[in-house]
Design a protein around this motif. Sequence first.
Motif, PDB file in Angstrom:
ATOM      1  N   TYR A 113       0.823  -1.216   0.000  1.00 26.91           N
ATOM      2  CA  TYR A 113       0.000   0.000   0.000  1.00 26.91           C
ATOM      3  C   TYR A 113       0.854   1.262   0.000  1.00 26.91           C
ATOM      4  N   LEU A 114       2.132   1.128   0.325  1.00 24.18           N
ATOM      5  CA  LEU A 114       3.011   2.308   0.256  1.00 24.18           C
ATOM      6  C   LEU A 114       3.276   2.717  -1.190  1.00 24.18           C
ATOM      7  N   PRO A 169      -1.787   2.812  -3.072  1.00 29.70           N
ATOM      8  CA  PRO A 169      -2.469   3.156  -1.816  1.00 29.70           C
ATOM      9  C   PRO A 169      -3.780   2.407  -1.581  1.00 29.70           C
ATOM     10  N   TRP A 227       2.277  -1.067  16.251  1.00 31.96           N
ATOM     11  CA  TRP A 227       1.975  -0.361  17.499  1.00 31.96           C
ATOM     12  C   TRP A 227       2.738  -0.954  18.672  1.00 31.96           C
ATOM     13  N   GLU A 270       6.897   5.850   9.851  1.00 33.77           N
ATOM     14  CA  GLU A 270       5.649   6.583  10.056  1.00 33.77           C
ATOM     15  C   GLU A 270       5.590   7.869   9.227  1.00 33.77           C
ATOM     16  N   SER A 271       6.723   8.290   8.694  1.00 34.17           N
ATOM     17  CA  SER A 271       6.626   9.423   7.756  1.00 34.17           C
ATOM     18  C   SER A 271       7.099   9.006   6.358  1.00 34.17           C
ATOM     19  N   ARG A 272       6.998   7.715   6.102  1.00 33.31           N
ATOM     20  CA  ARG A 272       7.316   7.167   4.778  1.00 33.31           C
ATOM     21  C   ARG A 272       8.682   7.635   4.261  1.00 33.31           C
ATOM     22  N   GLN A 273       9.648   7.753   5.183  1.00 38.07           N
ATOM     23  CA  GLN A 273      11.021   8.067   4.801  1.00 38.07           C
ATOM     24  C   GLN A 273      11.773   6.745   4.754  1.00 38.07           C
ATOM     25  N   ARG A 320      16.832   3.498   1.258  1.00 36.13           N
ATOM     26  CA  ARG A 320      16.967   3.374  -0.182  1.00 36.13           C
ATOM     27  C   ARG A 320      18.128   2.464  -0.554  1.00 36.13           C
ATOM     28  N   ASP A 343       3.590  12.668   3.019  1.00 35.28           N
ATOM     29  CA  ASP A 343       4.628  11.930   3.739  1.00 35.28           C
ATOM     30  C   ASP A 343       4.852  12.403   5.176  1.00 35.28           C
ATOM     31  N   PRO A 367       3.737  12.183   9.252  1.00 31.31           N
ATOM     32  CA  PRO A 367       3.122  11.160  10.115  1.00 31.31           C
ATOM     33  C   PRO A 367       1.613  11.357  10.265  1.00 31.31           C
ATOM     34  N   ARG A 426      -3.935   6.060   6.938  1.00 29.51           N
ATOM     35  CA  ARG A 426      -3.942   4.692   6.408  1.00 29.51           C
ATOM     36  C   ARG A 426      -4.547   3.707   7.399  1.00 29.51           C
TER      37      ARG A 426
END
Lengths: 416, 416, 416, 416
Positions: free
Chosen positions: C43-44, C47, C269, C289-292, C295, D26, D28, D34
């Motif tokens: 889903y990342l 979505p 969680w 949690e901040s999609r960082q 890579r 992006d 939190p 989501r």
Amino acid sequence: MSKRKLIRDAVHGDIEMGPLEVELMDTPEFQRLRGIRQLGTAYLVFPSAVHTRFEHSLGTSWMAHRILQSIRRNQNVSTEDETLIRVAALLHDITHIPFGHTLEDERRVLPRHDKDEERVDYFLRQSAVGRILKREGIQDAVIAAINGKDSYASDIVGGAISADLLDYLRRDTYFCGLSQNYDARIFESFIIENGRLVMNLEKQGRVRQDALSELVNLLRIRYTLSERVYYHHTKVSSGAMISKAVELALREGMTVEELRTLGDETLIWNLKELYVRNSIVAHLLKRLESRQLYRACYVLSTEIGEKRRTDIVSRFHHDLDAREAAESSIARASGIQPHEIIIYCPSFGMQLSEAEVPVRSDRGEIQPLSAGNNEEIRILKEKHKELWKFYVLIDRDVWDRGDRIKSATAAYIGTE
Amino acid sequence: MSKRKLIRDAVHGDIEMGPLEVELMDTPEFQRLRGIRQLGTAYLVFPSAVHTRFEHSLGTSWMAHRILQSIRRNQNVSTEDETLIRVAALLHDITHIPFGHTLEDERRVLPRHDKDEERVDYFLRQSAVGRILKREGIQDAVIAAINGKDSYASDIVGGAISADLLDYLRRDTYFCGLSQNYDARIFESFIIENGRLVMNLEKQGRVRQDALSELVNLLRIRYTLSERVYYHHTKVSSGAMISKAVELALREGMTVEELRTLGDETLIWNLKELYVRNSIVAHLLKRLESRQLYRACYVLSTEIGEKRRTDIVSRFHHDLDAREAAESSIARASGIQPHEIIIYCPSFGMQLSEAEVPVRSDRGEIQPLSAGNNEEIRILKEKHKELWKFYVLIDRDVWDRGDRIKSATAAYIGTE
Amino acid sequence: MSKRKLIRDAVHGDIEMGPLEVELMDTPEFQRLRGIRQLGTAYLVFPSAVHTRFEHSLGTSWMAHRILQSIRRNQNVSTEDETLIRVAALLHDITHIPFGHTLEDERRVLPRHDKDEERVDYFLRQSAVGRILKREGIQDAVIAAINGKDSYASDIVGGAISADLLDYLRRDTYFCGLSQNYDARIFESFIIENGRLVMNLEKQGRVRQDALSELVNLLRIRYTLSERVYYHHTKVSSGAMISKAVELALREGMTVEELRTLGDETLIWNLKELYVRNSIVAHLLKRLESRQLYRACYVLSTEIGEKRRTDIVSRFHHDLDAREAAESSIARASGIQPHEIIIYCPSFGMQLSEAEVPVRSDRGEIQPLSAGNNEEIRILKEKHKELWKFYVLIDRDVWDRGDRIKSATAAYIGTE
Amino acid sequence: MSKRKLIRDAVHGDIEMGPLEVELMDTPEFQRLRGIRQLGTAYLVFPSAVHTRFEHSLGTSWMAHRILQSIRRNQNVSTEDETLIRVAALLHDITHIPFGHTLEDERRVLPRHDKDEERVDYFLRQSAVGRILKREGIQDAVIAAINGKDSYASDIVGGAISADLLDYLRRDTYFCGLSQNYDARIFESFIIENGRLVMNLEKQGRVRQDALSELVNLLRIRYTLSERVYYHHTKVSSGAMISKAVELALREGMTVEELRTLGDETLIWNLKELYVRNSIVAHLLKRLESRQLYRACYVLSTEIGEKRRTDIVSRFHHDLDAREAAESSIARASGIQPHEIIIYCPSFGMQLSEAEVPVRSDRGEIQPLSAGNNEEIRILKEKHKELWKFYVLIDRDVWDRGDRIKSATAAYIGTE
């Protein structure tokens, strides 16, 4: 020798056909349906709506199968009955002629295809189809299921909510590119009671609201198709032009028997090749071939009240001569040629008969859907009636004389 | 006066047309495309595949718009160019005749519609369409974009991956009821380089694998349609029957000019009305009208090797007389009538030209897709070639003489 | 009391469930599947791909029904067998834990869900589900159908071309928004031979080319999903980050038993609430949690050759300690923190096992599809293998040290 | 550095996002969406309805783009305005908490997400999202577009017919598997007049009947979703159970601030881990985890008349203490435990506010759609109001005491 056949249909996916059905499909009478478009001239508005009565007939037989499959969860249906019903569904439109709805319902040039005994006789008794049905011993039963009443077989084939309807709602929207669709859950509602097909809306003593909603939705799609497709003004106008040309050709020697052998395109071709000595026919075809359709310069709707509407319909709907007299007189009065004007007057045949489907309600009683106190049904019926329109259609070349034609029309039919 | 028009299409939804396009659509030449089915006799296998070159033409113009819209994110395209390209896309099939692919590509009765200068002249210079193009000053440019090469305009209209292809892949699958479809992401790949349309597969110095996959997928859908629809044996057989009837009628007086004015149904009708004095024409039409198609009793595939295939194609593909001589001789040798046998020999025209689309690869160089080292493309090309088949088709009534016909054929063409 | 239930599914429409299935669905163990997404962290990238193992399990049971329905046209299947197979299909994923594929197949933190006897015992013998199965006397048979081999029941549930596959191909494409789809005609091919499920490709002594094509198409969709979704680099990276956090938490006291009771969101969680005292866990969760996401700064593909690949997999795939030692050493050598680097080394588990489906070919013999001489299958298998990639993933904050990390990695694993 | 991004969505296909939107996504706070399902517990009825506010937010931004694209055909919209509107659309649900509609609208445990100034402040001013908006200088404008009124920006984001609605109608039907859908032609109707968003129903002095029909159709889909999904009794019951558990947990120490950081699954988990010392919370969660939902044993509908309904709502809707007093008293009177009963009393919030959309009619005047004399709108509004229901829900274990509970309830609330 031949066995069941899987046929890929754009709307329903794979359709399964038994050997008898395949044999019937491969007759000249049935193959001829490939030349008759389901929606007449609707393709002038919805260019991809070129589907024909051939694939609709296959789909109707398949929908009959789906209805029976669903009924069988709770009730027995014999294999013989299934065969009979599927064959009748397959053949329900065999008596159709090109632009049938226009020529039969709207202009009354001919009797309705299923009321025309001569045609029923021709297609279901005398032809190759007739011989096959006779050999199988199901000729009378199939004819009864197609044209008869009072049996669940005829209800499935062509009752208020029928295999016919369930196919064409999906097919017409699919080929027109409209987003409306019904939910397959509707099939769950069919039951047989007292030998008739009924929509069961009851569960544990209560009305199944979702089943009722879905039924209303079905009627709404039916209405929407009427509004946007079946009575679209472009379809009306082009249909009237073709019909007028046919009417004139019938006087010039074309026969009703010929119409039984023609498709949409070959009918137009015949008019063009054989009857252009009639200058009006010639003019109409010339306009049609470049999509220069006649336009409405005068319109009456149901707002004129029921009394006046009844009067107008009785004067003009059935009577070709009366229409022609009016056309000539108005033309003269407004300085145009008689062939530049067409009067279009449909019947009242707009009752949304689907609303009369028998439903089984909370206390188990069976009555027509419209007999319930459902406001939505009532409004759909009303709105459907209001689609009635009387048109005076004129050639584009005389569009600038619109005002004079309007006045002349009003004077002639007495609306002022 | 007329303005942009929204036309609802089953495949693409709303298609927007400008006034010039609407004017061109309303000519008799263009309206005539409503009578020419996109897939010839494929409806004998896929009953709902009755879509016509009319709606395909609209869709092609719309796909041209989609391609240009995507290109414009990064490059300029003038409004004049867009108009020219959309008009050319709209008119790219105007020179089509009924059952064109069969009569032109498979049987060589006529030259290909876009190679036939006389027809191009007729439809794009002399007709109502021609007059409109001339008035707008775009006649030569449109003809060049339709038939020419070496410009991005002609690439968009009819190049290897073109508006034409992008419309018919979706349309043919939609109307046949096949589940294949391509992803709209493909539009992102179009760019213009050195005045030509190119598929860009490069991003930051690497091949965009997903874009390449999608391109391969597009070719695969193209292949699948060939396998299941375009070269389906039923389509081949019925096409050969019609083609044979046309060939005979042309000898009996039918003219090539007539073919320009006919549609599928009216061509069949004309054959039936005017040329049944030829008993073979009569027989073929009788079979067709009850879907009693000729069947293959002898088939050669690419397994015979390239040399023999070349030999057979050069003997039979171009030469109607040679085919007839063979038919007569084989018929005599196996005790059947000459009209009970048809030899069908297609050309090699099965190169999957889509694989030659110019692509821009990781180092920025441009070359045909097939020049890359892609095994999947190679296999698709091979498989496509292998769809070539030589058939001897015979009437069902002589099916029991199949073995004799086989031997006689083998002896005649020397395969033993 | 409870009866058959119609459940509306987005992918298949109405799914019909019997009372036993409904009872099994309403256990805590089965309801827990609502918390486990089918595609882990896909889903990342896509979505809307948030569908779970719960609805996939329902769909698998329905696909098992569809397969059996098709088989029944020609062969008998007892009601007991159908119940057993549908129940096994429903429960085939009951032993799943959150992010299972990542933790089991890619990182080997745990044994595979269906190889883990303790988990099978827990979910299918001890739990509420186990008790119901025991009461019905089908416990062993269901477990055998889920995990066993050598029966058509286990083939339908989880064989090469199974109910499982037929559901997830449609479901994953539907929720990801991809246009690929297979044709329902595939169901026609299933037969039972010698007690095993087989795809029948034979008809009248010839290979049914269209059935073979459709089978190849099915494998291709499977491949495409691997390429675009299952092995998407973003999914790999996020999966590796979660997996690393779980590995660390397991050392800090989290137990394998806990994982059986958690869903995707509650696992994250728990990591966050209970194990953030471990600073690496804390760091990883903050990034997630901040999609960082980490890579790839160093990638090995199959181009390194099979020998080196085998070596690398045997060093790193199974051995968490070896990965950590490498991470520490490379981090030190390139001046970053150990938690800023993750080594990702999948197994060879990419054989496209679907290609091993038994097929019945032209001479009636049965063999794996891949044993035939089909080039397309061969290429798909090869391409699928080539999806294997070894990654060194690094935190974005140290992206500018990429070159040093590359060199250090190359030195450590000996690629230079 | 970051550029426009194409994101594949299951409902709309490719969605294009600019760099600012990607940056906001992006954070939190946004990623947290989501974990919040769009339809709360509707997945207990429609298992595939697990879509979240995250993808709905992306879709809403895309629908805002589609509306603006359509408006731009005739009117100018600045790039700044588009950015502002798309960002506001993206963030319009950022203040949502898990099971928001239940906790806010149905049970009044908290104020509505967009009326709760503290939450707006927290999510749109203080958080990472807030910082980005401030940096861009659009913080106040975005907050105004989300919560404000009286501008076309706020109309597009959340007016009567808004981007929000146009996304969720498609998304909810897609994921529930319902066949209803609206036609993309609706986008053609949007115009801006006097700084407000208006649906234009006029063309050449007449009402565009098809546009009006489509608008009614949109409202009907909205109604159907309410009937079948949003107010489905299973959703109501499970929602009430969760809400009750939350209410009790809030007394036990859970804080409103915590709710801002939780998703659906983690809220349930927290209740289970931290508040099961409260035996009622424990009981409710045990029931939920095996889908043993409370059932309605007593129902009041709008048939009781407006006066009584007003009375009941004012007594029970806002007042948790009053509900608990009633629950205790009825429980005592009927011999059951207080935690075995839940009173559910929604507000009147069922006005189908979509019917108040401003429309431009035949004479160019602008008024709410419902102000026109449209019977269908009137009925839809009425039917929507009639979805109001007051329930007394009881545990399945005490189902056999239903009659006593009914009497006790009737006595308590005075319906006899």
